[in-house]
Scaffold this active site. Structure first.
Site, PDB file in Angstrom:
ATOM      1  CB  THR A 139      -0.723  -0.077   1.282  1.00  0.00           C
ATOM      2  OG1 THR A 139      -1.682   1.118   1.285  1.00  0.00           O
ATOM      3  CG2 THR A 139      -0.139  -0.244   2.623  1.00  0.00           C
ATOM      4  CG  ASP A 140      -1.009   4.842  -0.868  1.00  0.00           C
ATOM      5  OD1 ASP A 140      -1.803   4.277   0.013  1.00  0.00           O
ATOM      6  OD2 ASP A 140      -1.847   5.963  -1.632  1.00  0.00           O
ATOM      7  CD  GLU A 141      -3.507   3.562   4.444  1.00  0.00           C
ATOM      8  OE1 GLU A 141      -3.283   3.450   5.721  1.00  0.00           O
ATOM      9  OE2 GLU A 141      -4.831   3.546   3.736  1.00  0.00           O
ATOM     10  CE1 TYR A 165      -3.528  -2.626   5.634  1.00  0.00           C
ATOM     11  CE2 TYR A 165      -3.322  -0.155   5.092  1.00  0.00           C
ATOM     12  CZ  TYR A 165      -3.363  -1.463   4.591  1.00  0.00           C
ATOM     13  OH  TYR A 165      -3.405  -1.815   3.338  1.00  0.00           O
ATOM     14  CE  LYS A 169      -0.145  -4.698   3.058  1.00  0.00           C
ATOM     15  NZ  LYS A 169      -0.530  -6.183   2.466  1.00  0.00           N
TER      16      LYS A 169
END
Ligand code: NAD
Ligand code: DAU
Length: 363
Positions: A139-141, A165, A169
């Site tokens: 993810t970009d997060e 989260y 990741k």
């Protein structure tokens, strides 16, 4: 390459099931077999995959990626040429209320899967070892939060995860990277922005707003509604993953994003406008009257934006949908699938809605 199958983890979730459907529906025979390994958490739904349940190239295995024996057994049995790893706990709000499951699946599960993959890969012939791929869907997060004027995230942006989260990741991305550098496992990481489209579980913003609006329920916008996400239609993400799987370079990271930055407020208002147009006779028109600004998400990242130049330049990827065409298709899909919605918004879903929204007093 002597093997032809791929093993997908988390293929009963939102992006995974779109990927499985695209993969199998592009051939009606068993020349591109796919094994879907999913333990079916609340987010996994075999109804998403009814269209391929009897496809000769499709196998479903209910298994937890944290279970090393089962991973070894499935790899030995199916001899895949690649693993595409989607399985994860994926919802930021749930990670705030209960981070442990995120550490378990996203960190430990990815580690177990990497270990099983490494052992399997070590036993392959030299030719098959060279052709093998471990594609880790991230993810970009992991890059953290951008200010209004900051340039978009690129592959060299330092990691700065802010939620449990995104931290889990990020940890899984680091493990995948380490397995490439230390053991030579031919792994590739993709970091994608916010997806939307069919089969999106209605705990996430876009499907939540569509399903609530249809029922005349409040549309909760966190904080001032000016947080920005970079939206990508799920089919365009799946196309990027197929390209990266076939032509991406091991050890590399590819950012995936649609250059569709929108504030949450804009997203919700646009959905309301589409619904007003598609359901002009609804008693809830204008749907904007249902919008409520509620207490913010703790640690809420302000803005995400992805620079996908590397993927575009190296692999020729381009998204097919604009935000406007993709969002309209998505709203239409939900209008056409009332039975799917009714099925997923059952008992456990209601409990979650109560837990997440009870203290979010309207502002
Ligand atoms: P999802 O929550 O809809 O689906 C996750 C799937 O994984 C479910 O089918 C679930 O049953 C399965 N799963 C969970 N734990 C498991 C375990 N221990 N063993 C086996 N299966 C397990 O998630 P999604 O939105 O489809 O996201 C898929 C992947 O893509 C995730 O890794 C996520 O981090 C990443 N991603 C998501 C987005 C997005 O916008 N949704 C964007 C970028 C990256
Ligand atoms: O950026 C990629 C990520 O996008 C993925 O890695 C995650 O798995 C995926 O869930 C998604 O995370 P977000 O937190 O951005 O998505 P979500 O749909 O939960 O929220 C989108 C934005 O909308 C975010 O700014 C929070 C806000 N929001 C969300 C909900 C559920 C609201 O304003 N109201 C809500 O009720």
């Amino acid at each position: 390459m002597t093997q032809s199958s791929i093993l997908v983890t988390g293929g009963a979730g939102f992006i995974g099931s779109n990927f499985v459907l695209d993969w199998l529906q592009s051939s009606q025979d068993s020349t591109r077999p796919l094994i879907n390994v999913d333990c079916l958490t609340y987010a996994g739904n075999l109804k998403n995959l009814e269209g391929v349940a009897t496809h000769p190239g499709y196998t479903f295995a209910r298994a937890d990626i944290c279970d090393r024996e089962r991973m070894d057994e499935l790899l030995a049995k199916h001899q895949p040429r690649a693993i595409v790893h989607f399985a994860a706990e994926s919802h930021v709000d749930r990670s705030i209320l209960g981070p442990e499951a995120f550490v378990e699946t996203n960190v430990r599960g990815t580690f177990v899967l990497l270990e099983a993959a490494r052992a399997y890969w070590n036993r392959l012939s030299e030719q098959d070892r060279a052709a093998f791929r471990f594609l880790h869907v991230s993810t970009d997060e992991v890059y953290g939060s951008l200010g209004a004027e900051d340039p978009a995230f690129c592959e060299t942006t330092p990691y700065a995860p802010n939620s449990p989260y995104s931290a889990t990741k990020a940890a899984s991305d680091h493990m995948v990277r380490a397995y490439f550098h230390t053991y030579g496992l031919p792994a590739i990481i993709t970091n994608c922005s916010n997806n939307y489209g069919p089969y999106h579980f209605p705990e996430k913003l876009i499907p939540l707003v569509i399903t609530h609006a249809l029922e005349g329920k409040p549309l909760p916008i966190y904080g001032d509604g000016l947080n920005v996400r970079d939206w990508l239609y799920v089919g365009d993400h799946c196309a990027a993953l197929r390209l990266v799987l076939e032509r991406g370079r091991p050890g590399e990271t590819y950012n995936v994003g649609g250059r569709n930055e929108r504030s949450n407020r804009e997203v919700v208002e646009t959905i309301c406008e589409i619904l007003d147009e598609l359901r002009p006779g609804s008693q809830h028109c204008p749907h904007k009257q249902l919008i409520r600004f509620v207490k913010d998400r703790p640690g809420h990242d302000r803005r995400y934006a992805i620079d996908a130049t590397k993927l575009e330049r190296e692999l020729g990827w381009r998204p097919r949908e604009t935000f406007s065409t993709g969002l309209r298709k998505t709203v239409e899909w939900y209008l056409d699938h009332p039975a799917w919605i009714a099925d997923v918004v059952s008992g456990a879903y209601r409990k979650w809605m109560e837990q997440n929204y009870q203290d979010r007093i309207e502002k």
